[in-house]
Design a protein around this motif. Structure first.
Motif, PDB file in Angstrom:
ATOM      1  N   GLU A 309      33.886  73.114  12.618  1.00 16.22           N
ATOM      2  CA  GLU A 309      32.649  72.371  14.481  1.00 16.22           C
ATOM      3  C   GLU A 309      31.868  71.688  13.437  1.00 16.22           C
ATOM      4  OE1 GLU A 309      31.409  73.569  18.199  1.00 16.22           O
ATOM      5  OE2 GLU A 309      33.138  74.462  17.472  1.00 16.22           O
ATOM      6  N   GLN A 310      31.705  72.645  12.214  1.00 14.96           N
ATOM      7  CA  GLN A 310      30.317  71.825  11.292  1.00 14.96           C
ATOM      8  C   GLN A 310      30.468  70.735  10.682  1.00 14.96           C
ATOM      9  OE1 GLN A 310      31.101  75.214  11.376  1.00 14.96           O
ATOM     10  NE2 GLN A 310      30.482  75.610  12.906  1.00 14.96           N
ATOM     11  N   LEU A 311      32.086  70.355  10.589  1.00 13.89           N
ATOM     12  CA  LEU A 311      32.497  69.172   9.395  1.00 13.89           C
ATOM     13  C   LEU A 311      32.377  67.701  10.534  1.00 13.89           C
ATOM     14  CD1 LEU A 311      35.797  70.946   8.235  1.00 13.89           C
ATOM     15  CD2 LEU A 311      33.501  70.902   6.840  1.00 13.89           C
ATOM     16  N   LYS A 312      31.563  66.475   9.279  1.00 16.58           N
ATOM     17  CA  LYS A 312      31.214  64.711   9.742  1.00 16.58           C
ATOM     18  C   LYS A 312      32.574  64.287   9.958  1.00 16.58           C
ATOM     19  CE  LYS A 312      26.619  64.970   7.651  1.00 16.58           C
ATOM     20  NZ  LYS A 312      25.836  64.559   6.447  1.00 16.58           N
ATOM     21  N   SER A 313      32.710  63.793  10.447  1.00 18.45           N
ATOM     22  CA  SER A 313      34.151  62.572  10.825  1.00 18.45           C
ATOM     23  C   SER A 313      34.259  62.388   9.404  1.00 18.45           C
ATOM     24  CB  SER A 313      33.564  61.203  11.800  1.00 18.45           C
ATOM     25  OG  SER A 313      33.569  61.744  13.054  1.00 18.45           O
ATOM     26  N   SER A 314      33.327  61.554   8.097  1.00 17.58           N
ATOM     27  CA  SER A 314      34.129  61.682   7.148  1.00 17.58           C
ATOM     28  C   SER A 314      34.686  62.752   6.033  1.00 17.58           C
ATOM     29  CB  SER A 314      32.803  61.013   6.799  1.00 17.58           C
ATOM     30  OG  SER A 314      31.376  61.765   6.091  1.00 17.58           O
ATOM     31  N   THR A 315      33.779  63.913   6.080  1.00 17.97           N
ATOM     32  CA  THR A 315      34.556  65.018   5.658  1.00 17.97           C
ATOM     33  C   THR A 315      35.643  65.624   6.248  1.00 17.97           C
ATOM     34  OG1 THR A 315      32.213  66.203   4.888  1.00 17.97           O
ATOM     35  CG2 THR A 315      33.760  67.552   5.276  1.00 17.97           C
ATOM     36  N   VAL A 316      35.987  65.240   7.848  1.00 14.63           N
ATOM     37  CA  VAL A 316      37.101  65.718   8.098  1.00 14.63           C
ATOM     38  C   VAL A 316      38.666  64.673   7.229  1.00 14.63           C
ATOM     39  CG1 VAL A 316      38.881  65.987   9.997  1.00 14.63           C
ATOM     40  CG2 VAL A 316      36.420  66.428  10.596  1.00 14.63           C
ATOM     41  N   LEU A 317      38.040  63.523   7.394  1.00 16.74           N
ATOM     42  CA  LEU A 317      38.973  62.297   6.786  1.00 16.74           C
ATOM     43  C   LEU A 317      39.172  62.518   4.948  1.00 16.74           C
ATOM     44  CD1 LEU A 317      40.501  60.085   6.670  1.00 16.74           C
ATOM     45  CD2 LEU A 317      38.326  58.650   6.499  1.00 16.74           C
ATOM     46  N   LYS A 318      38.736  63.441   4.653  1.00 13.15           N
ATOM     47  CA  LYS A 318      38.043  62.973   2.526  1.00 13.15           C
ATOM     48  C   LYS A 318      39.353  64.813   3.315  1.00 13.15           C
ATOM     49  CE  LYS A 318      34.289  61.352   1.055  1.00 13.15           C
ATOM     50  NZ  LYS A 318      32.294  61.990   0.261  1.00 13.15           N
ATOM     51  N   ILE A 319      39.153  65.568   3.880  1.00 12.90           N
ATOM     52  CA  ILE A 319      40.192  66.708   3.619  1.00 12.90           C
ATOM     53  C   ILE A 319      41.577  66.679   3.830  1.00 12.90           C
ATOM     54  CG2 ILE A 319      40.416  68.973   5.100  1.00 12.90           C
ATOM     55  CD1 ILE A 319      37.279  69.930   4.927  1.00 12.90           C
ATOM     56  N   LEU A 320      41.704  65.756   4.933  1.00 10.83           N
ATOM     57  CA  LEU A 320      42.804  65.379   5.407  1.00 10.83           C
ATOM     58  C   LEU A 320      43.908  64.798   4.288  1.00 10.83           C
ATOM     59  CD1 LEU A 320      42.728  63.929   8.968  1.00 10.83           C
ATOM     60  CD2 LEU A 320      43.847  66.471   7.992  1.00 10.83           C
ATOM     61  N   GLN A 321      43.003  63.860   3.570  1.00 13.65           N
ATOM     62  CA  GLN A 321      42.822  63.389   2.493  1.00 13.65           C
ATOM     63  C   GLN A 321      43.565  63.828   1.329  1.00 13.65           C
ATOM     64  OE1 GLN A 321      40.034  60.129   2.248  1.00 13.65           O
ATOM     65  NE2 GLN A 321      41.445  58.633   3.050  1.00 13.65           N
ATOM     66  N   GLN A 322      42.613  64.645   0.875  1.00 14.11           N
ATOM     67  CA  GLN A 322      42.844  66.057  -0.273  1.00 14.11           C
ATOM     68  C   GLN A 322      43.443  67.058  -0.863  1.00 14.11           C
ATOM     69  OE1 GLN A 322      38.477  67.068  -0.637  1.00 14.11           O
ATOM     70  NE2 GLN A 322      38.463  64.666  -2.002  1.00 14.11           N
ATOM     71  N   THR A 323      43.845  67.604   1.063  1.00 18.34           N
ATOM     72  CA  THR A 323      45.114  68.284   1.063  1.00 18.34           C
ATOM     73  C   THR A 323      46.516  67.289   1.550  1.00 18.34           C
ATOM     74  OG1 THR A 323      44.798  68.428   3.469  1.00 18.34           O
ATOM     75  CG2 THR A 323      43.804  69.639   2.459  1.00 18.34           C
ATOM     76  N   ASP A 324      46.143  66.718   1.311  1.00 23.43           N
ATOM     77  CA  ASP A 324      47.558  65.162   1.488  1.00 23.43           C
ATOM     78  C   ASP A 324      48.326  65.634   2.625  1.00 23.43           C
ATOM     79  OD1 ASP A 324      49.474  63.621   0.641  1.00 23.43           O
ATOM     80  OD2 ASP A 324      51.075  64.936  -0.341  1.00 23.43           O
ATOM     81  N   ALA A 325      47.095  66.537   3.990  1.00 30.58           N
ATOM     82  CA  ALA A 325      47.787  66.309   4.804  1.00 30.58           C
ATOM     83  C   ALA A 325      48.357  64.994   5.918  1.00 30.58           C
ATOM     84  CB  ALA A 325      46.765  66.424   6.237  1.00 30.58           C
ATOM     85  N   LEU A 326      47.714  63.670   5.717  1.00 31.39           N
ATOM     86  CA  LEU A 326      47.823  62.554   6.143  1.00 31.39           C
ATOM     87  C   LEU A 326      50.218  62.348   5.963  1.00 31.39           C
ATOM     88  CD1 LEU A 326      44.813  60.814   5.953  1.00 31.39           C
ATOM     89  CD2 LEU A 326      45.827  61.184   7.845  1.00 31.39           C
ATOM     90  N   ARG A 327      50.802  62.408   4.198  1.00 36.49           N
ATOM     91  CA  ARG A 327      51.957  62.126   4.284  1.00 36.49           C
ATOM     92  C   ARG A 327      52.331  63.738   4.526  1.00 36.49           C
ATOM     93  NH1 ARG A 327      53.619  61.714  -0.877  1.00 36.49           N
ATOM     94  NH2 ARG A 327      52.415  63.093  -1.417  1.00 36.49           N
ATOM     95  N   ARG A 328      52.402  64.258   4.282  1.00 38.71           N
ATOM     96  CA  ARG A 328      53.250  66.254   4.236  1.00 38.71           C
ATOM     97  C   ARG A 328      52.021  66.763   5.645  1.00 38.71           C
ATOM     98  NH1 ARG A 328      53.731  68.121  -1.423  1.00 38.71           N
ATOM     99  NH2 ARG A 328      55.097  69.826   0.202  1.00 38.71           N
ATOM    100  N   PRO A 329      52.123  65.877   6.776  1.00 41.10           N
ATOM    101  CA  PRO A 329      51.389  67.270   7.923  1.00 41.10           C
ATOM    102  C   PRO A 329      52.279  68.634   7.964  1.00 41.10           C
ATOM    103  CG  PRO A 329      53.115  65.410   8.929  1.00 41.10           C
ATOM    104  CD  PRO A 329      52.981  64.898   7.620  1.00 41.10           C
TER     105      PRO A 329
END
Length: 410
Positions: A309-329
């Motif tokens: 809840e404390q994260l910015k939208s841009s940070t959320v996207l970076k985390i999704l990218q860096q954890t490879d969540a977009l490719r490995r949900p």
């Protein structure tokens, strides 16, 4: 020739539990006779045969003698003169040293039925000390059945560790037993017993180092980092999580042993400080890739995942990218499951809500809702292929921002 059902099949039937595998001991026979009856020999170190119809294992009654340090340093003797009691005497625990004859009679020379009734794990003979794997097996049985350890058996295991027997265990065997124990109903019991006898300090010093390390009582009423780790692991088991998830739960807070609470009471940075010890454990145990990857992922990101809840939208996207969540949900979802166990693995928080899991999954779904192929095609048509990645990120960011407004009203 007399044939007896032995070991775990007898134990579990007495506990009214499902019997998965049945092992048999043959007394008064030899290899030639077994082959003549159609049994197929498969044992390398001692005579074991497969039944010609059932495929179950039949072993000639045998004795064993310690010849070197470690779990491989044994010589075996199988002969027609070896008795059933001699064969049972070489087994590890009384609850595993029972046999059943063809009429259903229980042969129990070492009091296994009484120990089953009392919920006690007790060694059969001093020969227990000759095989360090038995420490791990006993801890695993404690995790499975919730039994306590006889005082004299705990004393013997402490002596084994002090004598260096645990140092002789090879990584593959440690991992094999650890993985089985983690998947039992009460995996925290396994860790507690290994710690009590001193084996945890030898086999998993990174976990052992967490005990006695305090943390803020307002967020962690259990205070001790080691206790929190046990509670998180047990919560993961109670949730029915997979082996990679339970392993990640066990290792998720290793960095707290490197962030002294008297200096940093909130253990700031324990996520990044934990990466090196997680890698050390993975390397030493030769941990399977799926377990190793998830353990490092959870260690690195669990604080950020908690703080959505404390994260910015841009940070959320970076985390999704860096954890490879977009490719490995699917893997990202398992990491979130461990985060649930972490949040609930605290005194008086065992049933706490954890909305972050569903919120992260909603944001991930939103980020994947864009038509990346259409964006790429448009950039190509406009002669700007170098902008494809940027445009895709912008589209995802818009979706994430819209989803955050729905979730949090911001």
């Amino acid at each position: 020739m007399n044939i007896y059902l032995v070991g775990g099949a007898v134990r579990d039937s007495l506990l009214n539990l499902p019997v998965c595998d049945r092992d048999w001991v043959v007394v008064g026979s030899n290899a030639a006779t077994m082959v003549a009856h159609g049994f197929r020999p498969v044992g390398k170190d001692f005579p074991v045969f497969l039944h010609p119809e059932s495929g179950e294992e039949y072993a000639l009654a045998r004795t064993e003698r310690k010849t070197a340090k470690g779990y491989t340093g044994f010589s075996f003797h199988a002969g027609e003169e070896v008795t059933l009691e001699q064969d049972l005497m070489r087994r590890d625990l009384t609850i595993n040293a029972m046999a059943q004859d063809e009429h259903g009679n229980i042969i129990d020379p070492f009091g296994g039925q009484q120990d089953l009734a009392n919920g006690i794990l007790r060694h059969v003979s001093p020969a227990f000390a000759e095989d360090p794997v038995r420490i791990l097996r006993l801890a695993r049985f404690a995790a499975r059945y919730g039994f306590t350890v006889a005082g004299e058996t705990m004393d013997l295991m402490k002596q084994m560790v002090a004598a260096g027997e645990a140092d002789a265990l090879v990584a593959e065997r440690v991992w094999q037993e650890l993985a089985k124990g983690l998947m039992e109903r009460r995996p925290r019991y396994m860790i507690e017993i290994l710690r009590e006898c001193g084996a945890l300090r030898v086999l998993l010093p990174e976990i052992d180092a967490l005990f006695g390390v305090p943390q803020r009582a307002d967020y962690h009423p259990e205070i001790d980092c080691g206790i929190h780790t046990l509670m998180t692991l047990q919560c993961a088991a109670d949730m029915g999580l997979s082996l990679p998830e339970r392993y990640a739960a066990l290792l998720h807070d290793l960095g707290k042993a490197r962030t002294p609470s008297e200096i940093l009471p909130k253990h700031h940075g324990h996520d990044l400080n934990g990466i090196e010890p997680v890698r050390a454990v993975n390397s030493r145990l030769k941990t399977p890739k799926a377990c190793a990857e998830l353990a490092e992922l959870v260690c690195r990101w669990h604080i950020r995942l908690h703080s959505l809840e404390q994260l910015k939208s841009s940070t959320v996207l970076k985390i999704l990218q860096q954890t490879d969540a977009l490719r490995r949900p699917e893997r990202f979802q398992t990491a979130l499951n461990v985060c649930v166990a972490d949040a609930r693995g605290r005194l008086n928080f065992e049933h706490a809500a954890y909305p972050q899991r569903e919120q992260w999954l909603a944001l991930l779904a939103a980020a994947n809702r864009i038509d990346a192929a259409a964006i790429a095609a448009q950039c190509q048509a406009e002669g700007k292929p170098q902008q494809i990645a940027q445009k895709i990120d912008q589209a995802r960011l818009q979706q994430i921002a819209a989803c955050r407004r729905t979730l949090f009203g911001v």
